[in-house]
Design an enzyme around this catalytic site. Sequence first.
Site, mmCIF file in Angstrom:
data_model
loop_
_atom_site.group_PDB
_atom_site.id
_atom_site.type_symbol
_atom_site.label_atom_id
_atom_site.label_comp_id
_atom_site.label_asym_id
_atom_site.label_seq_id
_atom_site.Cartn_x
_atom_site.Cartn_y
_atom_site.Cartn_z
ATOM 1 C CG ASP A 244 -2.239 -4.601 2.463
ATOM 2 O OD1 ASP A 244 -0.783 -4.942 2.283
ATOM 3 O OD2 ASP A 244 -3.063 -5.048 1.911
ATOM 4 C CG ASP B 53 0.544 -5.285 -3.308
ATOM 5 O OD1 ASP B 53 0.478 -4.388 -4.356
ATOM 6 O OD2 ASP B 53 1.698 -5.391 -2.682
#
Length: 257
Positions: free
Chosen positions: A8, A10
Site C-alpha cells: 500500500d 498512503d
Amino acid sequence: MLAALIWDVDGTFAETERDGHRIAFNEAFEALGLAWRWDVPRYAELLRVTGGRERLLHDMASQPDAPADAAERSALAAALHAEKNRRYALIAASGRIPLRPGVARLLREATAAGLQHAIATTTSRVNLDALMRQHFGAVWPSLFAAVVCAEDAPVKKPDPQVYRMALDRLSLDPEEALAIEDSPNGLAAASAAGIATLVTRSLNFAGQPFEDALAVCDDLDSPAAPSSRLLGARSARVDVAQLGVWHGAWWRERLAA
Ligand code: XBP
Ligand code: MG
C-alpha cells in the site's frame, strides 16, 4: 512460496495523510473560496472513506453550503480533488513527506532476496508518481513488477479489486504474496483477496489491534508481533527472513485446517 510483497502507499510508505493530503485538501478549499477546513480529528473520521473524491462527496453531505444538486456537487468534488492533487504534488516535491522508517531498507532487502514488489493503492496515479519520484527518482516504476492505483481499480478498498488486479498482473496466487498495509480498510481489502498481511500501523490507526493480520508493528524498524494464532515470537524489526517464516506458518496452518 513467498514471491512478492504488495505495498500500500498512503500511510504505509509515508504518513501522506498527515503530511500531505489533509494539508492539500485545506489549501484547495481556500483556493476555491470555501470556508471548509478539515482538522486532524475530522480528517481521522473521514479516513473511513477511501478515495479523495469519495471523501469530499461524503463530507459534502454534512456541509450546509454544499450544492444541493447532485451534478453540481460532483463537479465541485472533481474540481477540489484536482486542485488538492496539484497541491499535494508540490508538497511531495518539496521533500516534506519522508518515507516511514524501514521502508527503503525492506524494499532493498526483499529485492536482494529475490522477491518482486508491487503497489496496490487507492490513490490517484499523479499522487503516487509525485511521492515515489521524490524518493526513488523518475526510474521508480522499474522497482515494481506491477503498479495498480485508483484509475486501474475504481472500486476502492475495502473492496479487494486493487489486490486481485495486482496478483493478476504479477501472475501469482494469493498464497505467493504478502501485503503491507496501515489501515483497517487496507487490511480488509488484502484479506478479502486471500493475501496474508503485515500491518505497519500509521498514526491514524495507532493502537488498533488488527486481529486478522499476519503480524503487526508500529513501523518496519520497530518490533513486530505475529498473529496470536501463529504462536511465534516477536521480532526486533521487520525483515525478509522473519516475514518468510510467518508467511509459511500462516499458510501451513490454513492448509492443515
Ligand atoms: C488512501 C486513500 C486515498 C488518499 C488520497 O487509502 O484513501 O484516497 O487519502 O488520495 P489506501 P486520492 O492507503 O488504503 O490506499 O485523493 O488520490 O484519492
Ligand atoms: Mg493506506
